[in-house]
Design a protein around this motif. Structure first.
Motif, short mmCIF file in Angstrom:
data_model
loop_
_atom_site.label_atom_id
_atom_site.label_comp_id
_atom_site.label_asym_id
_atom_site.label_seq_id
_atom_site.Cartn_x
_atom_site.Cartn_y
_atom_site.Cartn_z
N ARG A 1 0.84 -1.22 0.00
CA ARG A 1 0.00 0.00 0.00
C ARG A 1 0.86 1.26 0.00
O ARG A 1 0.59 2.21 -0.74
CB ARG A 1 -0.93 -0.01 1.21
CG ARG A 1 -2.10 -0.95 1.09
CD ARG A 1 -3.13 -0.73 2.19
NE ARG A 1 -2.61 -1.03 3.51
CZ ARG A 1 -2.58 -2.24 4.07
NH1 ARG A 1 -3.05 -3.27 3.40
NH2 ARG A 1 -2.10 -2.42 5.28
N ARG A 2 1.90 1.27 0.82
CA ARG A 2 2.77 2.45 0.90
C ARG A 2 3.48 2.69 -0.43
O ARG A 2 3.54 3.83 -0.91
CB ARG A 2 3.80 2.26 2.03
CG ARG A 2 4.57 3.52 2.33
CD ARG A 2 5.56 3.41 3.44
NE ARG A 2 5.28 2.38 4.42
CZ ARG A 2 6.21 1.82 5.18
NH1 ARG A 2 7.47 2.18 5.08
NH2 ARG A 2 5.88 0.90 6.07
N TRP A 3 4.01 1.64 -1.04
CA TRP A 3 4.70 1.79 -2.32
C TRP A 3 3.74 2.21 -3.42
O TRP A 3 4.08 3.02 -4.27
CB TRP A 3 5.41 0.50 -2.69
CG TRP A 3 6.63 0.21 -1.87
CD1 TRP A 3 7.14 0.97 -0.85
CD2 TRP A 3 7.49 -0.92 -1.98
NE1 TRP A 3 8.24 0.37 -0.32
CE2 TRP A 3 8.48 -0.79 -0.99
CE3 TRP A 3 7.50 -2.03 -2.80
CZ2 TRP A 3 9.50 -1.72 -0.83
CZ3 TRP A 3 8.51 -2.96 -2.64
CH2 TRP A 3 9.49 -2.81 -1.66
N GLN A 4 2.51 1.68 -3.41
CA GLN A 4 1.52 2.06 -4.41
C GLN A 4 1.14 3.53 -4.26
O GLN A 4 0.99 4.25 -5.25
CB GLN A 4 0.28 1.17 -4.34
CG GLN A 4 -0.70 1.41 -5.47
CD GLN A 4 -0.10 1.11 -6.83
OE1 GLN A 4 0.47 0.05 -7.06
NE2 GLN A 4 -0.24 2.05 -7.76
N ALA A 5 0.99 3.99 -3.01
CA ALA A 5 0.66 5.39 -2.77
C ALA A 5 1.78 6.30 -3.28
O ALA A 5 1.52 7.35 -3.89
CB ALA A 5 0.41 5.64 -1.28
N ARG A 6 3.02 5.92 -3.06
CA ARG A 6 4.15 6.72 -3.55
C ARG A 6 4.20 6.73 -5.07
O ARG A 6 4.47 7.76 -5.68
CB ARG A 6 5.47 6.18 -2.99
CG ARG A 6 5.65 6.47 -1.53
CD ARG A 6 6.96 5.92 -1.03
NE ARG A 6 7.10 6.14 0.40
CZ ARG A 6 8.03 5.59 1.14
NH1 ARG A 6 8.93 4.80 0.59
NH2 ARG A 6 8.09 5.83 2.43
N LEU A 7 3.92 5.58 -5.69
CA LEU A 7 3.89 5.51 -7.14
C LEU A 7 2.78 6.39 -7.71
O LEU A 7 2.99 7.15 -8.65
CB LEU A 7 3.71 4.06 -7.59
CG LEU A 7 3.60 3.84 -9.10
CD1 LEU A 7 4.88 4.27 -9.81
CD2 LEU A 7 3.29 2.38 -9.39
N ASP A 8 1.59 6.31 -7.11
CA ASP A 8 0.47 7.13 -7.56
C ASP A 8 0.80 8.61 -7.45
O ASP A 8 0.52 9.39 -8.36
CB ASP A 8 -0.79 6.82 -6.76
CG ASP A 8 -1.33 5.42 -7.04
OD1 ASP A 8 -0.91 4.79 -8.04
OD2 ASP A 8 -2.16 4.95 -6.23
N ALA A 9 1.41 9.01 -6.33
CA ALA A 9 1.77 10.43 -6.13
C ALA A 9 2.82 10.87 -7.14
O ALA A 9 2.75 11.98 -7.66
CB ALA A 9 2.27 10.64 -4.71
N ALA A 10 3.76 9.99 -7.46
CA ALA A 10 4.80 10.34 -8.42
C ALA A 10 4.24 10.44 -9.84
O ALA A 10 4.71 11.24 -10.64
CB ALA A 10 5.91 9.30 -8.38
N GLN A 11 3.23 9.65 -10.15
CA GLN A 11 2.65 9.66 -11.49
C GLN A 11 1.62 10.77 -11.69
O GLN A 11 1.30 11.12 -12.82
CB GLN A 11 1.99 8.31 -11.80
CG GLN A 11 3.00 7.20 -11.95
CD GLN A 11 2.34 5.85 -12.17
OE1 GLN A 11 1.20 5.63 -11.78
NE2 GLN A 11 3.07 4.94 -12.77
N GLN A 12 1.12 11.35 -10.63
CA GLN A 12 0.06 12.37 -10.72
C GLN A 12 0.47 13.57 -11.58
O GLN A 12 -0.28 13.95 -12.47
CB GLN A 12 -0.36 12.81 -9.32
CG GLN A 12 -1.52 13.78 -9.30
CD GLN A 12 -2.80 13.16 -9.82
OE1 GLN A 12 -3.00 11.96 -9.72
NE2 GLN A 12 -3.65 13.97 -10.39
#
Length: 126
Positions: free
Chosen positions: A96-107
């Motif tokens: 979950r933490r890694w997915q949240a960071r990936l989502d934030a980076a892709q935004q």
């Protein structure tokens, strides 16, 4: 064949990173994995780096096994010889933490690619 055993003798998780591929495998306390390479040369097949997670309360230690020579797609197996794939036993919280960071980076990239909103057109009147 070059072989290296990795043992988790700590009280918490040990994350084994297989580099340069960036693959992660998670070992519980008392577990061991074996890294095998097709390399038969005279130079070292592997090198190792160790570090602790930034958050000591997380009790996560890390070891990076760098494939120095031979094919970089080394095989990781457990004590019974079963192949251990990337992401093995990765905790859900970490996912979950890694997915949240990936989502934030892709935004920002998604916003740039979306471009401006099209102008609304009014219907033509007769």
């Amino acid at each position: 064949m070059a072989v290296m055993d990795v043992h988790n003798d700590s009280q918490g998780w040990l994350t084994m990173w297989l580099e340069p591929l960036g693959e992660d495998r998670w070992l519980k306390p008392g577990e061991a994995f074996r890294v095998r390479s097709d390399y038969y040369g005279d130079e070292l097949a592997f090198s190792v780096n160790f570090w602790r997670d930034d958050d000591p309360s997380a009790q996560i230690e890390n070891v990076a096994v760098w494939i120095e020579n031979g094919d970089c797609s080394a095989e990781v197996v457990d004590r019974e010889g079963n192949v251990i794939e990337c992401g093995h036993q990765r905790p859900d919280e970490i996912n979950r933490r890694w997915q949240a960071r990936l989502d934030a980076a892709q935004q920002p990239a998604a916003e740039r690619n979306a471009g401006p909103e099209p102008l609304a057109r009014e219907p033509l009147s007769d």
